[in-house]
Write an enzyme that holds these catalytic residues in place. Structure first.
Site, PDB file in Angstrom:
ATOM      1  N   GLU A  27       0.775  -1.248   0.140  1.00 26.19           N
ATOM      2  CA  GLU A  27      -0.112   0.055  -0.118  1.00 26.19           C
ATOM      3  C   GLU A  27       0.822   1.261  -0.023  1.00 26.19           C
ATOM      4  O   GLU A  27       0.485   2.267  -0.873  1.00 26.19           O
ATOM      5  CB  GLU A  27      -1.167   0.006   1.175  1.00 26.19           C
ATOM      6  CG  GLU A  27      -2.189  -0.891   0.905  1.00 26.19           C
ATOM      7  CD  GLU A  27      -3.020  -0.566  -0.151  1.00 26.19           C
ATOM      8  OE1 GLU A  27      -2.925   0.672  -0.555  1.00 26.19           O
ATOM      9  OE2 GLU A  27      -3.728  -1.564  -0.856  1.00 26.19           O
ATOM     10  N   TYR A 132      -6.947   6.647   4.125  1.00 18.46           N
ATOM     11  CA  TYR A 132      -7.088   5.821   2.986  1.00 18.46           C
ATOM     12  C   TYR A 132      -6.136   4.504   3.414  1.00 18.46           C
ATOM     13  O   TYR A 132      -6.476   3.379   3.155  1.00 18.46           O
ATOM     14  CB  TYR A 132      -6.431   6.447   1.761  1.00 18.46           C
ATOM     15  CG  TYR A 132      -6.265   5.167   0.561  1.00 18.46           C
ATOM     16  CD1 TYR A 132      -7.413   4.899  -0.103  1.00 18.46           C
ATOM     17  CD2 TYR A 132      -5.009   4.742   0.318  1.00 18.46           C
ATOM     18  CE1 TYR A 132      -7.230   3.926  -1.138  1.00 18.46           C
ATOM     19  CE2 TYR A 132      -5.032   3.631  -0.594  1.00 18.46           C
ATOM     20  CZ  TYR A 132      -6.022   3.363  -1.266  1.00 18.46           C
ATOM     21  OH  TYR A 132      -5.962   2.380  -2.081  1.00 18.46           O
ATOM     22  N   ASP A 150      -9.410   6.891  -2.547  1.00 21.88           N
ATOM     23  CA  ASP A 150      -8.423   7.462  -3.122  1.00 21.88           C
ATOM     24  C   ASP A 150      -8.642   8.016  -4.692  1.00 21.88           C
ATOM     25  O   ASP A 150     -10.052   8.077  -4.985  1.00 21.88           O
ATOM     26  CB  ASP A 150      -7.125   6.514  -3.432  1.00 21.88           C
ATOM     27  CG  ASP A 150      -7.508   5.298  -4.291  1.00 21.88           C
ATOM     28  OD1 ASP A 150      -8.570   5.318  -4.700  1.00 21.88           O
ATOM     29  OD2 ASP A 150      -6.489   4.713  -4.678  1.00 21.88           O
TER      30      ASP A 150
END
Ligand code: SF4
Length: 388
Positions: A27, A132, A150
């Protein structure tokens, strides 16, 4: 969306694991970076630093070398800070536990391994992790109903729900988070019914239990593969019949991202100064962009076109006998369009006062350079090899 994801999801290496550390690394790498770029970096990182503890204890040069070429280097420093924080917190908790065990005269041995936190607020509190990323990690690794929002998801949601307001404005952004939260919470009670692809079977053995994880990933995947910024593939979109933008022919207008700041051109002159087969390079200091990475001496040139020889003299206090163009590297960082013009300078004796260290091409290969200066390093090394 769950059915579509099961039938169409890409087989990405971080989808084959439930290890929260590996998912966290993916991520962070995927922020501002495309999937196909990230794959080799992610594989290399996990081979070099397979655990939270390894990431926490790695040297600064090692983490920068593993990240070299990915850009946005604050990400890797924050990742290490977060790993160190996890290790420090769990070590102190264990020590406290050991002390009370000693008091109780218990001799139960424990295995030292460090766990990525599962609680959303604990994840969000780590350096480099925003709402996020915390949502993505908690949903993908732990199947929690934590929303994600996002650029990809904003595009998908504003089109499906026909939201015309600027998605960066507070109220609209809040609304989008609410929708994302409702969707992932609803997914928790859903079961997939359709066919699954071979890819999906490979990376999702616990598929029936992962609806929050898969719903969030399906939003990301739809944005990446179908609902793209230009020419979305509405004809094969699984949510076409629910999509307001499609029904009302407003796809081109959504998402509304407001006015973008215009791109700014910046020009740098750099010098590959060679003396006895070594080049002058220096490490960028802490607290600035690309901190800790290596580069050749360079200076930003504003306004009138400058002559490289004059720039060299202003930096080093003397004019070199010869100076010749080496290469020009163009690249973009956020809204900056950067042109780096590099010049080769060969000196019999290194200058007495030179800010930096002298390294051979082989030594330079072991250092982490910024992307543009890495290219420059390879041009400079080739020039030595070809004897020019
Ligand atoms: Fe996007 Fe088209 Fe699907 Fe609507 S129908 S979500 S615009 S791909």
């Amino acid at each position: 969306m769950l059915d579509w994801f099961a039938a169409n999801a890409r087989d990405l290496p971080w989808r084959r694991t439930r290890d929260p550390y590996a998912i966290w690394v993916s991520e962070i790498m995927l922020q501002q970076t495309q999937v196909k770029t990230v794959i080799p970096f992610w594989n290399r990182w996990l081979r070099g630093l397979p655990t939270i503890e390894a990431a926490a204890n790695a040297s600064s040069s090692k983490i920068h070398k593993l990240w070299e070429g990915l850009g946005y280097y604050t990400r890797v420093r924050n990742l290490q800070k977060a790993a160190q924080q996890i290790v420090a917190q769990q070590t102190s908790r264990r020590r406290r536990g050991d002390e009370s065990q000693t008091e109780n005269k218990s001799e139960t041995p424990h295995v030292v391994s460090y766990k990525f936190p599962e609680n959303f607020d604990d994840v969000l509190a780590l350096p480099g992790i925003g709402r996020y990323t915390a949502g993505a990690i908690c949903s993908i690794a732990f199947n929690q109903p934590t929303p994600i929002l996002d650029g990809n998801v904003i595009r998908v949601l504003t089109r499906i729900f026909g939201i015309a307001e600027n998605s960066k404005e507070k109220e609209t952004n809040k609304l989008l988070w609410q929708i994302a939260e409702e969707l992932v919470s609803h997914a928790k009670t859903q079961r997939r019914k359709g066919k699954i692809s071979k890819n999906f079977a490979r990376f999702a053995p616990l598929r029936e239990e992962n609806s929050c994880s898969h719903l969030n990933q399906s939003l990301m995947e739809l944005g990446a593969l179908i609902c793209t910024p230009k020419n979305p593939r509405c004809g094969i979109c699984p949510v076409q019949r629910h999509c307001v933008a499609f029904k009302e022919d407003r796809i081109e207008d959504l998402p509304n991202l407001g006015k973008r700041k215009p791109a700014t051109a910046r020009r740098f002159i750099a010098f590959a100064i060679e003396s006895s087969g070594r080049f002058l390079v220096k490490q960028r200091p802490d607290g600035i962009v690309n901190a800790h990475l290596w580069e050749f001496p360079n200076v930003e040139i504003n306004g009138a076109k400058s002559v490289a020889k004059d720039v060299f003299k202003s930096q080093f206090g003397f004019a070199p006998k010869s100076i010749s163009p080496l290469c020009t590297v163009k690249h973009s960082i956020t809204r900056y369009r950067i042109t780096l013009e590099a010049f080769a300078v060969s000196l019999k004796k290194p200058p007495v006062k030179a800010d930096g260290v002298w390294k051979t091409p082989a030594q330079m290969r072991r250092l982490a350079f910024t992307a543009a200066h890495k290219k420059l390093a390879s041009f400079a090394a080739n020039r030595i090899l070809s004897g020019r």
